[in-house]
Design an enzyme around this catalytic site. Structure first.
Site, PDB file in Angstrom:
ATOM      1  CB  VAL A 131      -1.008   0.137   1.256  1.00 32.73           C
ATOM      2  CG1 VAL A 131      -1.768   1.145   1.368  1.00 32.73           C
ATOM      3  CG2 VAL A 131      -1.771  -1.149   1.372  1.00 32.73           C
ATOM      4  CG  HIS A 166      -1.397   6.724   2.812  1.00 33.29           C
ATOM      5  ND1 HIS A 166      -2.263   7.669   2.361  1.00 33.29           N
ATOM      6  CD2 HIS A 166      -0.768   6.930   3.979  1.00 33.29           C
ATOM      7  CE1 HIS A 166      -2.287   8.457   3.408  1.00 33.29           C
ATOM      8  NE2 HIS A 166      -1.328   8.180   4.346  1.00 33.29           N
ATOM      9  CB  CYS A 167       4.138   6.959   4.544  1.00 40.38           C
ATOM     10  SG  CYS A 167       5.352   6.721   5.877  1.00 40.38           S
ATOM     11  CG  HIS A 168       1.744   1.487   6.123  1.00 41.30           C
ATOM     12  ND1 HIS A 168       1.514   1.683   4.814  1.00 41.30           N
ATOM     13  CD2 HIS A 168       1.789   0.224   6.271  1.00 41.30           C
ATOM     14  CE1 HIS A 168       1.810   0.566   3.985  1.00 41.30           C
ATOM     15  NE2 HIS A 168       1.951  -0.359   4.950  1.00 41.30           N
ATOM     16  CG  MET A 169       5.597   2.732  12.847  1.00 44.75           C
ATOM     17  SD  MET A 169       5.677   3.754  14.204  1.00 44.75           S
ATOM     18  CE  MET A 169       7.202   4.629  13.744  1.00 44.75           C
TER      19      MET A 169
END
Length: 323
Positions: free
Chosen positions: A291, A293-296
């Protein structure tokens, strides 16, 4: 009593601590005091002034006195060399000598010695301040934090010592932290940064997520992973659409980190079997990002959830966990 109490509890709208400080000073002085006393009391709450002179102590005067073997420094403590060998009369004589040197310098130079602190300190009128904060929607125009969390200051975009004017077009709202970090030679205009943070992508599942929010702040939001690796696996994302970690602004990095700390505390209270965490970002298709969209990932770990946890995140490459 009732009118003042009602004003303080219900009507007082604050963008800084000034109102309650002034009322407090008046109450402590029989209802009457002068502006100098009010100003000194406000100053007593302003740790930025202490930090300013801490910097001078360490990097200017302290360095000179150490070089001349007058003082020694141990971490944050300064010690006058040979002070223990001075008699009380000698101590007083030296104090008087220091006072004499201070007064001689002030008499010679006058108030110009403080001019660097006075420059560009003209107060912004209440109506202008109101309109600047209203235009900024009550948020810092750099980091996005709300006035309810940090005091906002009205900052000159083009500094006055570079020809900037006292007009609303040359003002922006910054929290005290961002304003303190902005030098008086910096003319960066942050007013349109909020537009950047509003960016959403119509075809992005994270920009259009419909999952229950766990926690959020101005620039980031957290929710449970749809396909959890362990129980309570959480994703923390920037609200703005950006592809990966390396596209984040520093305020967004800060916002994500704040949520990670908040969630760590929350989860370890809710589930006392949690004994550790893996935190990480996938950046790029070859690193496993699916995905964009940046995500941690905030992945809680528990004792014996795998047979051998050695290496942690190194296990993204099979066989590289142990070394």
């Amino acid at each position: 009593m009732n009118n003042l109490k009602y004003f303080i509890e219900r009507k007082m709208s604050m963008s800084h601590i000034y109102q309650p400080v002034m009322i407090k000073v008046l109450l402590e002085n029989g209802g009457v005091t002068d502006k100098i006393n009010i100003a000194k009391t406000i100053l007593s709450y302003d740790f930025s002034q202490v930090e300013y002179y801490e910097d001078i102590t360490n990097n200017m005067v302290g360095r000179i006195l150490r070089k001349n073997e007058v003082v020694i420094r141990e971490k944050n403590i300064y010690k006058l060399i040979d002070h223990e060998n001075l008699s009380p009369d000698e101590v007083q004589e030296l104090i008087d000598l220091c006072e004499l040197k201070i007064n001689e310098y002030i008499d010679k130079r006058g108030n110009q010695i403080w001019e660097h602190r006075r420059r560009n300190r003209k107060a912004v009128s209440g109506s202008v301040r109101y309109n600047v904060l209203k235009r900024a929607d009550g948020r810092c125009e750099l980091c996005g934090i709300s006035k309810d969390e940090k005091a906002l200051e009205v900052d000159h975009i083009l500094p006055k010592n570079h020809g900037g004017e006292d007009t609303i077009d040359n003002y922006q709202a910054l929290c005290y932290t961002c304003n303190a970090n902005k030098r008086d030679t910096d003319d960066t205009d942050f007013r349109n940064l909020g537009v950047k943070y509003d960016l959403r992508a119509a075809d992005c599942i994270f920009c259009n997520y419909s999952r229950e929010t766990i926690v959020e702040n101005e620039l980031a939001i957290a929710f449970y992973d749809k396909y959890p690796v362990t129980s309570k696996h959480i994703l923390i994302i920037p609200k703005r659409h950006c592809e990966d970690y390396f596209s984040l602004s520093q305020p967004e990095v800060n916002a994500i980190n704040r949520l990670a700390h908040e969630l760590k505390s929350k989860l370890t209270v809710e589930d006392q079997n949690i004994t550790g965490f893996n935190l990480g970002f996938n950046s790029g298709e070859d690193a496993g990002q699916t995905v964009f969209h940046c995500h941690m990932h905030l992945i809680p770990r528990r004792k014996n959830d795998v047979s051998n946890p050695t290496g942690g995140i190194r296990n993204v490459i099979p066989g590289k966990g142990e070394y």
